[in-house]
Design an enzyme around this catalytic site. Sequence first.
Site, PDB file in Angstrom:
ATOM      1  N   PHE A   1      13.500 -12.503  59.891  1.00 52.35           N
ATOM      2  CA  PHE A   1      14.710 -12.157  60.267  1.00 52.35           C
ATOM      3  C   PHE A   1      15.249 -13.553  61.007  1.00 52.35           C
ATOM      4  O   PHE A   1      16.606 -13.873  60.715  1.00 52.35           O
ATOM      5  CB  PHE A   1      13.859 -11.090  61.348  1.00 52.35           C
TER       6      PHE A   1
ATOM      7  N   ASP B   1      15.755  -4.380  65.211  1.00 47.80           N
ATOM      8  CA  ASP B   1      17.208  -4.696  64.455  1.00 47.80           C
ATOM      9  C   ASP B   1      18.408  -4.406  65.889  1.00 47.80           C
ATOM     10  O   ASP B   1      18.327  -3.739  66.813  1.00 47.80           O
ATOM     11  CB  ASP B   1      17.174  -2.929  63.672  1.00 47.80           C
TER      12      ASP B   1
HETATM   13  C1  LIG Z   1      15.055  -6.980  61.734  1.00 53.11           C
HETATM   14  S1  LIG Z   1      13.302  -6.261  61.580  1.00 53.11           S
HETATM   15  C2  LIG Z   1      12.670  -7.543  62.178  1.00 53.11           C
HETATM   16  C3  LIG Z   1      10.884  -7.696  61.619  1.00 53.11           C
HETATM   17  C4  LIG Z   1      10.321  -8.821  62.215  1.00 53.11           C
HETATM   18  N1  LIG Z   1      10.368  -9.208  63.264  1.00 53.11           N
HETATM   19  C5  LIG Z   1      10.780 -10.746  61.621  1.00 53.11           C
HETATM   20  O1  LIG Z   1      10.963 -11.023  62.599  1.00 53.11           O
HETATM   21  O2  LIG Z   1      11.418 -10.820  60.950  1.00 53.11           O
HETATM   22  C6  LIG Z   1      12.907  -5.046  62.115  1.00 53.11           C
HETATM   23  C7  LIG Z   1      11.878  -4.533  62.543  1.00 53.11           C
HETATM   24  O3  LIG Z   1      11.605  -3.280  62.671  1.00 53.11           O
HETATM   25  C8  LIG Z   1      10.731  -1.987  62.182  1.00 53.11           C
HETATM   26  N2  LIG Z   1      11.093  -1.452  63.408  1.00 53.11           N
HETATM   27  C9  LIG Z   1      11.782  -0.632  63.911  1.00 53.11           C
HETATM   28  N3  LIG Z   1      12.391   0.721  65.640  1.00 53.11           N
HETATM   29  C10 LIG Z   1      10.652   0.473  64.960  1.00 53.11           C
HETATM   30  C11 LIG Z   1      10.146   1.713  65.161  1.00 53.11           C
HETATM   31  N4  LIG Z   1       9.774   2.278  66.525  1.00 53.11           N
HETATM   32  N5  LIG Z   1       8.273   1.632  64.988  1.00 53.11           N
HETATM   33  C12 LIG Z   1       7.847   0.915  64.087  1.00 53.11           C
HETATM   34  N6  LIG Z   1       8.870  -0.250  63.231  1.00 53.11           N
HETATM   35  C13 LIG Z   1       9.706  -0.275  64.068  1.00 53.11           C
HETATM   36  C14 LIG Z   1      11.393  -1.826  61.453  1.00 53.11           C
HETATM   37  O4  LIG Z   1      11.713  -0.900  60.491  1.00 53.11           O
HETATM   38  C15 LIG Z   1      11.534  -3.200  60.825  1.00 53.11           C
HETATM   39  O5  LIG Z   1      10.961  -3.832  59.924  1.00 53.11           O
END
Ligand SMILES: C[S@@+](CC[C@H](N)C(=O)[O-])C[C@H]1O[C@@H](n2cnc3c(N)ncnc32)[C@H](O)[C@@H]1O
Length: 254
Positions: free
Chosen positions: A235, A160
């Site tokens: 993403f 994110d």
């Molecule tokens: C922007 S999305 C990207 C998802 C995937 N990697 C993609 O490229 O399609 C970021 C993901 O990281 C997860 N996330 C962020 N911080 C996290 C944490 N501390 N522990 C587990 N998951 C986390 C969020 O829930 C989200 O699903």
Amino acid sequence: MTPHPAQPPVRRGSQRFAPGEGPLPDPAGSHHERRIRSFQPRRSRVTTSQAEAMLKRWPDWGLDIDGKRVLDLGEMFGGLPVVLEIGFGMGEATAQMAAADPGTGILAVDVHTPGQGNLLGLADRNGLTNVRVANGDAIILLREMLTTDALDGCRVYFPDPWPKARHHKRRLIQPEFLSLLATRMKPGAVLHCATDWEEYAEQMLEVLSAHPDFENTLADGGYAPRPDFRPLTRFEGQGLDKGHVVHDLLFRRK
Ligand SMILES: C[S@@+](CC[C@H](N)C(=O)[O-])C[C@H]1O[C@@H](n2cnc3c(N)ncnc32)[C@H](O)[C@@H]1O
């Protein structure tokens, strides 16, 4: 006295899974509450197929990040080298990488329930026995549940970006996170990050280059060419549609 109602069946849109049948809503509980989180807690709908995959595979392939036990990754993955993927989203890229490299175990962590069900469904349908799905905050997993030198690699794809300046403190790739991660990675293990957010890419390059426990695998100290093994992620596709440029970073644990 009113009898305790039976656990309702899982329906589309419901996130209620019985313990042992699905992920817990808040596995670590308030004792591990962190003030600053890198994710946005959200209520998301689970499809029928995601719920079915969850019920079928969670007991064997799912793991709640409760912060209460130390994991034996050797036992979990039958002795395979293990790579941690933080934030797998819907898990399509994770499943593709697991299929392409059955000799590596992937410990995939996210807080997103539909994605957990989706990845378990993909793993089930494609016979991917080298994926485990962890539910909860990766920070707690790293801090409380993994041993020193447990990991053979780590992947953080499109974390994110938290674009507003007042939210930058929520970004995952920061010196404190890297110091924790480094203790859980074997010397020589590679951290692979990718982002389509230019200014976050610059921050990643800056903090990783300055960190005493990591070194750039690129001799010129810059971004890496996209490795063949990283599939297009959901993403990433959205970022490319907006005309964003994607950067990969490959840093080795010293
Ligand atoms: C922007 S999305 C990207 C998802 C995937 N990697 C993609 O490229 O399609 C970021 C993901 O990281 C997860 N996330 C962020 N911080 C996290 C944490 N501390 N522990 C587990 N998951 C986390 C969020 O829930 C989200 O699903």
